[in-house]
Write a protein that holds these residues in place. Structure first.
Motif, PDB file in Angstrom:
ATOM      1  N   TRP A   7       0.838  -1.198   0.000  1.00  0.00           N
ATOM      2  CA  TRP A   7       0.000   0.000   0.000  1.00  0.00           C
ATOM      3  C   TRP A   7       0.873   1.247   0.000  1.00  0.00           C
ATOM      4  O   TRP A   7       0.616   2.193  -0.741  1.00  0.00           O
ATOM      5  CB  TRP A   7      -0.930   0.004   1.201  1.00  0.00           C
ATOM      6  N   HIS A  11       1.019   4.238  -2.733  1.00  0.00           N
ATOM      7  CA  HIS A  11       0.544   5.552  -2.290  1.00  0.00           C
ATOM      8  C   HIS A  11       1.653   6.290  -1.542  1.00  0.00           C
ATOM      9  O   HIS A  11       1.507   6.658  -0.377  1.00  0.00           O
ATOM     10  CB  HIS A  11      -0.680   5.394  -1.390  1.00  0.00           C
ATOM     11  N   LYS A  12       2.746   6.540  -2.218  1.00  0.00           N
ATOM     12  CA  LYS A  12       3.921   7.154  -1.573  1.00  0.00           C
ATOM     13  C   LYS A  12       3.635   8.553  -1.044  1.00  0.00           C
ATOM     14  O   LYS A  12       3.952   8.875   0.100  1.00  0.00           O
ATOM     15  CB  LYS A  12       5.088   7.186  -2.545  1.00  0.00           C
ATOM     16  N   LEU A  13       3.047   9.404  -1.866  1.00  0.00           N
ATOM     17  CA  LEU A  13       2.809  10.787  -1.453  1.00  0.00           C
ATOM     18  C   LEU A  13       1.761  10.875  -0.350  1.00  0.00           C
ATOM     19  O   LEU A  13       1.885  11.708   0.559  1.00  0.00           O
ATOM     20  CB  LEU A  13       2.394  11.639  -2.653  1.00  0.00           C
ATOM     21  N   THR A  14       0.756  10.028  -0.392  1.00  0.00           N
ATOM     22  CA  THR A  14      -0.242  10.003   0.672  1.00  0.00           C
ATOM     23  C   THR A  14       0.391   9.586   1.985  1.00  0.00           C
ATOM     24  O   THR A  14       0.102  10.167   3.036  1.00  0.00           O
ATOM     25  CB  THR A  14      -1.380   9.026   0.308  1.00  0.00           C
ATOM     26  N   SER A  15       1.269   8.609   1.926  1.00  0.00           N
ATOM     27  CA  SER A  15       1.960   8.143   3.135  1.00  0.00           C
ATOM     28  C   SER A  15       2.832   9.246   3.723  1.00  0.00           C
ATOM     29  O   SER A  15       2.828   9.476   4.936  1.00  0.00           O
ATOM     30  CB  SER A  15       2.827   6.928   2.823  1.00  0.00           C
ATOM     31  N   GLY A  17       2.504  12.475   3.275  1.00  0.00           N
ATOM     32  CA  GLY A  17       1.615  13.522   3.793  1.00  0.00           C
ATOM     33  C   GLY A  17       1.016  13.150   5.140  1.00  0.00           C
ATOM     34  O   GLY A  17       0.895  14.003   6.031  1.00  0.00           O
ATOM     35  N   ALA A  18       0.646  11.891   5.298  1.00  0.00           N
ATOM     36  CA  ALA A  18       0.098  11.442   6.580  1.00  0.00           C
ATOM     37  C   ALA A  18       1.150  11.499   7.676  1.00  0.00           C
ATOM     38  O   ALA A  18       0.858  11.886   8.818  1.00  0.00           O
ATOM     39  CB  ALA A  18      -0.447  10.024   6.444  1.00  0.00           C
ATOM     40  N   THR A  54       9.863  14.798   7.615  1.00  0.00           N
ATOM     41  CA  THR A  54       9.481  14.586   6.215  1.00  0.00           C
ATOM     42  C   THR A  54      10.707  14.416   5.327  1.00  0.00           C
ATOM     43  O   THR A  54      10.723  13.566   4.432  1.00  0.00           O
ATOM     44  CB  THR A  54       8.614  15.748   5.719  1.00  0.00           C
TER      45      THR A  54
END
Length: 80
Positions: A7, A11-15, A17-18, A54
């Motif tokens: 997952w 979904h690298k950018l979502t991860s 960002g989270a 980040t």
């Protein structure tokens, strides 16, 4: 563990960002104990902590991407 890894890989950018959002929240919660700091200064510190985390996560993601790419090239050479 493999399901989480796939997952995150998709979904690298979502991860990232989270992780950034949770770092802001955690840093803000930690900084509430410092009564001497103004709220604006607390927010600045939280942002700096989140940016550092980040950058570390982005570096790790780049290293993982490079590792994943080199492993797939090695498999292609072995299968040829």
């Amino acid at each position: 563990m493999e399901a989480i890894q796939s997952w995150v890989s998709e979904h690298k950018l979502t991860s990232i960002g989270a992780i950034w959002a949770s770092a802001i929240g955690a840093s803000m919660a930690y900084n509430t104990r410092a009564r001497t700091l103004k709220p604006s200064l607390r927010l600045i510190h939280a942002r700096m902590h989140a940016q550092a985390l980040t950058l570390a996560v982005l570096s790790g993601a780049a290293a993982y991407h490079y590792y994943e790419k080199s492993c797939s090239k090695q498999e292609e050479v072995a299968n040829a």
